[in-house]
Write an enzyme that holds these catalytic residues in place. Structure first.
Site, mmCIF file in Angstrom:
data_model
loop_
_atom_site.group_PDB
_atom_site.id
_atom_site.type_symbol
_atom_site.label_atom_id
_atom_site.label_comp_id
_atom_site.label_asym_id
_atom_site.label_seq_id
_atom_site.Cartn_x
_atom_site.Cartn_y
_atom_site.Cartn_z
ATOM 1 N N ASP A 7 19.801 -38.979 -30.441
ATOM 2 C CA ASP A 7 19.719 -39.373 -29.147
ATOM 3 C C ASP A 7 18.030 -39.653 -28.954
ATOM 4 O OD1 ASP A 7 19.426 -39.084 -26.556
ATOM 5 O OD2 ASP A 7 19.130 -37.453 -26.135
ATOM 6 N N GLU A 67 21.223 -44.569 -30.091
ATOM 7 C CA GLU A 67 21.487 -44.808 -28.751
ATOM 8 C C GLU A 67 19.927 -45.568 -28.246
ATOM 9 O OE1 GLU A 67 20.589 -43.181 -24.355
ATOM 10 O OE2 GLU A 67 21.717 -41.833 -25.402
ATOM 11 N N ASP A 139 20.744 -32.629 -25.440
ATOM 12 C CA ASP A 139 20.350 -33.148 -26.464
ATOM 13 C C ASP A 139 20.838 -33.451 -27.532
ATOM 14 O OD1 ASP A 139 17.633 -34.358 -24.745
ATOM 15 O OD2 ASP A 139 17.336 -32.103 -24.953
#
Length: 181
Positions: A7, A67, A139
């Site tokens: 991420d 992502e 996160d």
């Protein structure tokens, strides 16, 4: 198959590693790379690259998922986030990993069933799917969710390929700017 999920973020980059065997998922590791905001940009990006490289060396993943980033209301923030994502992508590429990209909507829908799930919902579903004792940090949870998404998507595609429902052509590799057949 061991999957490293990322991420990306310039201030906080989450990572999560899972093992996936068919529908079975097992937690391996996760964490957050916290980048001091007072460092020059180049040093911040180097820190992300260095730490992800260390995660790759320690966890030895087979593949990775990251992502995708879309433009938001602040173009300057989007550009900085894209640079952090670029540092993460470079670490994954240098580590020799295939990189699979998923949008936030795809990840949320895969993990929670809703493309508009809140961060807390992601954390709860990651905790449940990986049978964790506590909630993962936001996160880390997002990175683990990215890895879970890849596990589910690759499982579905693999099943369709085995059944003959879909086929893929030969893979092509690019080395030193040249396409190899």
């Amino acid at each position: 198959m061991r999957i490293l999920g990322i991420d990306p973020g310039l201030r906080r980059t989450g990572f999560g590693v899972i093992d996936a065997q068919g529908p079975s998922l097992r937690y391996v590791a996760s964490g957050t790379i916290v980048v001091p905001p007072d460092l020059p940009l180049a040093e911040r990006l180097k820190l992300i690259l260095t730490h992800i490289t260390e995660v790759i060396e320690q966890s030895k993943p087979d593949t990775s998922a990251i992502e995708k980033v879309f433009v938001n209301s602040n173009p300057a923030s989007t550009l900085l986030l894209g640079q952090a994502r670029g540092a993460a992508l470079c670490a994954l590429a240098v580590g020799g990993l295939d990189v699979h990209e998923y949008t936030a909507l795809q990840i949320k829908k895969t993990v929670t069933g809703s493309g508009h799930a809140a961060k807390e919902q992601i954390q709860l579903m990651v905790q449940r799917l990986l049978q964790l004792n506590g909630l993962p940090a936001p996160d880390s949870a997002d990175a683990l969710a990215c890895a879970i998404s890849h596990a589910h998507h690759s499982s579905v595609v693999g099943g369709l390929q085995k059944s003959g429902a879909i086929t893929t052509g030969p893979r092509r590799r690019i080395r030193a700017g040249r396409i190899l057949g």
